[in-house]
Design an enzyme around this catalytic site. Structure first.
Site, mmCIF file in Angstrom:
data_model
loop_
_atom_site.group_PDB
_atom_site.id
_atom_site.type_symbol
_atom_site.label_atom_id
_atom_site.label_comp_id
_atom_site.label_asym_id
_atom_site.label_seq_id
_atom_site.Cartn_x
_atom_site.Cartn_y
_atom_site.Cartn_z
ATOM 1 N N ASP A 1 0.854 -1.195 0.000
ATOM 2 C CA ASP A 1 0.000 0.000 0.000
ATOM 3 C C ASP A 1 0.884 1.237 0.000
ATOM 4 O O ASP A 1 1.930 1.279 0.663
ATOM 5 C CB ASP A 1 -0.958 -0.012 1.195
ATOM 6 C CG ASP A 1 -0.266 -0.112 2.535
ATOM 7 O OD1 ASP A 1 0.005 0.930 3.156
ATOM 8 O OD2 ASP A 1 0.001 -1.254 2.972
ATOM 9 N N GLU B 1 -7.486 4.293 12.587
ATOM 10 C CA GLU B 1 -6.340 4.274 13.496
ATOM 11 C C GLU B 1 -6.461 5.254 14.660
ATOM 12 O O GLU B 1 -5.898 5.022 15.731
ATOM 13 C CB GLU B 1 -5.051 4.588 12.722
ATOM 14 C CG GLU B 1 -4.734 3.621 11.592
ATOM 15 C CD GLU B 1 -3.436 3.968 10.888
ATOM 16 O OE1 GLU B 1 -2.492 4.413 11.568
ATOM 17 O OE2 GLU B 1 -3.373 3.815 9.644
#
Length: 282
Positions: free
Chosen positions: A87, A179
């Site tokens: 990613d 997150e």
């Protein structure tokens, strides 16, 4: 001439001296034995060392352990997998896609690339369009992800992602990267649910939730989230805990790939190539 002794003064001096000695002895008797200080210091040192090891050193020791599996892209990769991906975002800078494609390791070729599209309700990754187009052009299976913010509503964040990402047949499902630690867990979870529902309705496929194992346990313990595929972030371990459900595993952030100057996250798909193909958008 004879000098008369000041007996009172001397007597007073003796009294003060005797009194001071008694006070010293009394104070000394109150002091703890030395061995208690030694044991206390030893216990403190022991717990400090053990705590520091588990909190700060143990998660990174895997980097320096002997590699008994295969080492690809400068990383000791977990064994028993066949589908790998990375990613990227603007943090990787300008990617030389030709070099990346040609430098693929034959035993662990990078099959897919997830690319950051957006963050919050107004941030657009400046490299997204370029990376998204180049990924498909160079034969990689591509996907897009959104970084969820605690300061914006789920609706506004979903609208931003949808406005930027046009998925086509053969692309991977959208991903929600979660997150940040919320101040109000209940409200935050509701906003996350709104994003997932809206994006799922738009693309006709369930988004994948990206989060660490600890984060999932603490914030995503609502049964609602079990309906969505899980992309687990857990670095520097040879394998995930037995029984943990996962579709993808981000196993390291230290990958070194040709064509990319910065370190890269490497991901593993939990399945074979045929199963991976079934994951793609029709």
């Amino acid at each position: 001439m004879a000098v008369k002794k000041d007996t009172n003064k001397q007597s007073g001096g003796r009294k003060k001296t005797t009194s001071a000695r008694r006070s010293y002895r009394k104070k000394k008797n109150k002091d703890l034995p030395r061995w208690i200080y030694v044991i206390t210091a030893a216990c403190f040192s022991f717990f400090f060392i053990v705590g520091s090891y588990y909190l700060f050193f143990r998660p990174y020791f895997y980097r320096f352990r002997p590699c008994f599996n295969h080492k690809y892209y400068d990383v000791c990769m977990p064994a028993g997998h066949s589908v790998y991906g990375i990613d990227v975002s603007r943090h990787q800078g300008d990617i030389d896609w030709d070099t990346l494609k040609n430098g693929n390791h034959p035993d662990a070729p990078i099959s897919f690339v997830y690319i950051k599209a957006s963050e919050g309700s107004d941030f657009k990754d400046i490299k997204f369009k370029e990376n998204f187009e180049n990924a498909r052009k160079h034969g990689f299976i591509r996907g897009a992800y959104h970084y969820f913010s605690t300061t914006s509503s789920g609706v506004s964040q979903a609208n931003l992602f949808i406005s930027m990402v046009k998925l086509s047949p053969g692309d991977l499902p959208p991903v929600l990267d979660i997150e940040e630690k919320p101040k109000n867990k209940k409200k935050y979870i509701e906003e996350v649910k709104i994003w997932l529902k809206k994006v799922e309705e738009h693309y006709g496929v369930k988004p994948i939730i990206y989060a660490s194992s600890k984060y999932k346990k603490k914030y995503l313990d609502d049964p609602f989230f079990k309906e969505y595929p899980s992309w687990v972030a857990h670095y520097y371990i040879p394998e995930l805990r037995e029984g943990e459900e996962w579709l993808m595993w981000q196993c390291t952030d230290l990958g070194v790939l040709p064509g990319i100057k910065e370190k890269v996250d490497i991901n593993i798909f939990n399945g074979n190539k045929k199963q991976f193909k079934n994951l793609l958008i029709d």
